[in-house]
Design a protein around this motif. Sequence first.
Motif, PDB file in Angstrom:
ATOM      1  N   LYS A 255      31.455   6.586  -0.119  1.00 32.20           N
ATOM      2  CA  LYS A 255      30.364   6.126   0.733  1.00 32.20           C
ATOM      3  C   LYS A 255      30.696   6.776   2.061  1.00 32.20           C
ATOM      4  O   LYS A 255      29.763   7.036   3.178  1.00 32.20           O
ATOM      5  CB  LYS A 255      30.031   4.736   0.727  1.00 32.20           C
ATOM      6  CG  LYS A 255      28.903   4.261   1.846  1.00 32.20           C
ATOM      7  CD  LYS A 255      27.701   4.684   1.327  1.00 32.20           C
ATOM      8  CE  LYS A 255      26.287   3.822   2.018  1.00 32.20           C
ATOM      9  NZ  LYS A 255      26.276   4.173   3.274  1.00 32.20           N
TER      10      LYS A 255
ATOM     11  N   TYR B 215      29.943  10.570   2.249  1.00 37.37           N
ATOM     12  CA  TYR B 215      28.502  10.590   2.498  1.00 37.37           C
ATOM     13  C   TYR B 215      28.062  10.034   4.034  1.00 37.37           C
ATOM     14  O   TYR B 215      27.316  10.934   4.502  1.00 37.37           O
ATOM     15  CB  TYR B 215      27.706   9.652   1.493  1.00 37.37           C
ATOM     16  CG  TYR B 215      26.304   9.682   1.608  1.00 37.37           C
ATOM     17  CD1 TYR B 215      25.577  10.430   1.135  1.00 37.37           C
ATOM     18  CD2 TYR B 215      25.723   8.627   2.367  1.00 37.37           C
ATOM     19  CE1 TYR B 215      24.142  10.678   1.254  1.00 37.37           C
ATOM     20  CE2 TYR B 215      24.057   8.483   2.571  1.00 37.37           C
ATOM     21  CZ  TYR B 215      23.610   9.657   2.045  1.00 37.37           C
ATOM     22  OH  TYR B 215      22.230   9.879   2.358  1.00 37.37           O
ATOM     23  N   ASP B 216      28.455   8.966   4.195  1.00 36.23           N
ATOM     24  CA  ASP B 216      28.160   8.654   5.846  1.00 36.23           C
ATOM     25  C   ASP B 216      28.584   9.742   6.848  1.00 36.23           C
ATOM     26  O   ASP B 216      27.840   9.714   8.021  1.00 36.23           O
ATOM     27  CB  ASP B 216      28.666   7.275   6.245  1.00 36.23           C
ATOM     28  CG  ASP B 216      28.124   6.100   5.489  1.00 36.23           C
ATOM     29  OD1 ASP B 216      26.799   6.315   5.010  1.00 36.23           O
ATOM     30  OD2 ASP B 216      28.430   5.123   5.278  1.00 36.23           O
TER      31      ASP B 216
ATOM     32  N   TRP C   7      21.128   8.425  -0.805  1.00 37.80           N
ATOM     33  CA  TRP C   7      22.097   7.942  -1.571  1.00 37.80           C
ATOM     34  C   TRP C   7      21.434   6.652  -2.222  1.00 37.80           C
ATOM     35  O   TRP C   7      20.245   6.017  -1.715  1.00 37.80           O
ATOM     36  CB  TRP C   7      23.266   7.682  -1.259  1.00 37.80           C
ATOM     37  CG  TRP C   7      23.251   6.378  -0.011  1.00 37.80           C
ATOM     38  CD1 TRP C   7      22.791   6.012   0.892  1.00 37.80           C
ATOM     39  CD2 TRP C   7      23.692   4.986  -0.795  1.00 37.80           C
ATOM     40  NE1 TRP C   7      22.935   4.949   1.492  1.00 37.80           N
ATOM     41  CE2 TRP C   7      23.687   4.304   0.300  1.00 37.80           C
ATOM     42  CE3 TRP C   7      24.177   4.544  -1.828  1.00 37.80           C
ATOM     43  CZ2 TRP C   7      23.948   2.752   0.258  1.00 37.80           C
ATOM     44  CZ3 TRP C   7      24.673   3.283  -2.069  1.00 37.80           C
ATOM     45  CH2 TRP C   7      24.395   2.232  -0.855  1.00 37.80           C
TER      46      TRP C   7
ATOM     47  N   ALA D  99      23.924  10.736  -4.818  1.00 38.15           N
ATOM     48  CA  ALA D  99      23.577  11.076  -3.694  1.00 38.15           C
ATOM     49  C   ALA D  99      23.165  12.389  -3.814  1.00 38.15           C
ATOM     50  O   ALA D  99      23.267  13.363  -4.658  1.00 38.15           O
ATOM     51  CB  ALA D  99      24.662  11.107  -2.513  1.00 38.15           C
TER      52      ALA D  99
ATOM     53  N   TYR E  29      31.337  18.298  -1.682  1.00 33.33           N
ATOM     54  CA  TYR E  29      30.014  18.629  -2.486  1.00 33.33           C
ATOM     55  C   TYR E  29      29.998  20.241  -2.678  1.00 33.33           C
ATOM     56  O   TYR E  29      29.153  20.707  -2.296  1.00 33.33           O
ATOM     57  CB  TYR E  29      28.964  18.333  -1.346  1.00 33.33           C
ATOM     58  CG  TYR E  29      28.823  16.923  -1.134  1.00 33.33           C
ATOM     59  CD1 TYR E  29      27.522  16.424  -1.798  1.00 33.33           C
ATOM     60  CD2 TYR E  29      29.585  16.005  -0.506  1.00 33.33           C
ATOM     61  CE1 TYR E  29      27.285  14.978  -1.827  1.00 33.33           C
ATOM     62  CE2 TYR E  29      29.225  14.880  -0.370  1.00 33.33           C
ATOM     63  CZ  TYR E  29      27.979  14.207  -0.848  1.00 33.33           C
ATOM     64  OH  TYR E  29      27.842  12.877  -0.805  1.00 33.33           O
TER      65      TYR E  29
ATOM     66  N   VAL F 152      21.874  15.697  -1.277  1.00 38.01           N
ATOM     67  CA  VAL F 152      22.105  16.337  -0.028  1.00 38.01           C
ATOM     68  C   VAL F 152      21.153  17.780   0.007  1.00 38.01           C
ATOM     69  O   VAL F 152      21.674  18.416  -0.692  1.00 38.01           O
ATOM     70  CB  VAL F 152      23.578  16.673   0.469  1.00 38.01           C
ATOM     71  CG1 VAL F 152      23.764  17.105   1.771  1.00 38.01           C
ATOM     72  CG2 VAL F 152      24.419  15.268   0.445  1.00 38.01           C
TER      73      VAL F 152
ATOM     74  N   LYS G 202      19.623  13.548   3.536  1.00 43.09           N
ATOM     75  CA  LYS G 202      20.170  13.129   2.488  1.00 43.09           C
ATOM     76  C   LYS G 202      19.894  11.923   2.165  1.00 43.09           C
ATOM     77  O   LYS G 202      19.031  11.147   2.751  1.00 43.09           O
ATOM     78  CB  LYS G 202      21.879  13.017   3.202  1.00 43.09           C
ATOM     79  CG  LYS G 202      21.877  11.872   4.361  1.00 43.09           C
ATOM     80  CD  LYS G 202      23.194  11.796   4.967  1.00 43.09           C
ATOM     81  CE  LYS G 202      23.150  10.744   5.855  1.00 43.09           C
ATOM     82  NZ  LYS G 202      24.661  10.360   6.215  1.00 43.09           N
TER      83      LYS G 202
END
Length: 189
Positions: free
Chosen positions: A43, A46-47, A160, A146, A64, A148, A158
């Motif tokens: 996470k 991702y953030d 999630w 997620a 990714y 993107v 994006k």
Amino acid sequence: MSYRFLVCLSLMLAAALVAGCTALLPKSKSETEAPWKTFEEVKKTYDSIQPGTTTLQELKQLGYDPFVNKNVAVLHYSDVLGKYAPNAVRDEFLEPGLRECLQSSIRCSAFAIEYRQSRRTRVGNFFLDFINYERRTEITGWRFGAVVVVVGERVVYKSWSGVPSISEVEETKNPLGPVQEKGTSLFFR
């Protein structure tokens, strides 16, 4: 009974007494191979992705990259269209990044990840579990997914979804114990 059988049986009983009965219950673990070990790690990564700012190269450095990380799926423009705008009549109802993706068609692609980690631990009475009378399994772990979206060399959108902490219990009770699954096959051969 043979001497070897009695020795093996004695050793198994001694091991059960020393180890404790619940230690003999089965355990299993299932996880997706990933550069992240916890929900918080994935996470946080991702953030750090910022639509409009993060480049394709930076996105790949964050994990990714489908050629390095085997569990990253590449989505084509048509997949993005089907996922986010299957019934969109008007563009103004879409997120700006998705609108940009759909307008640029083949320059648009997306990266999707789906990670999970779960542990199944049988708990309770060893003897009742062993004879298939009563089984209790605790399931713990996490799940993160997620998508993107990238247009050209820049992240534009994006999203999630996930479960930070899974806590489930499965219980099975068989009043007939070991013969429950045999059913009528015991009587009609």
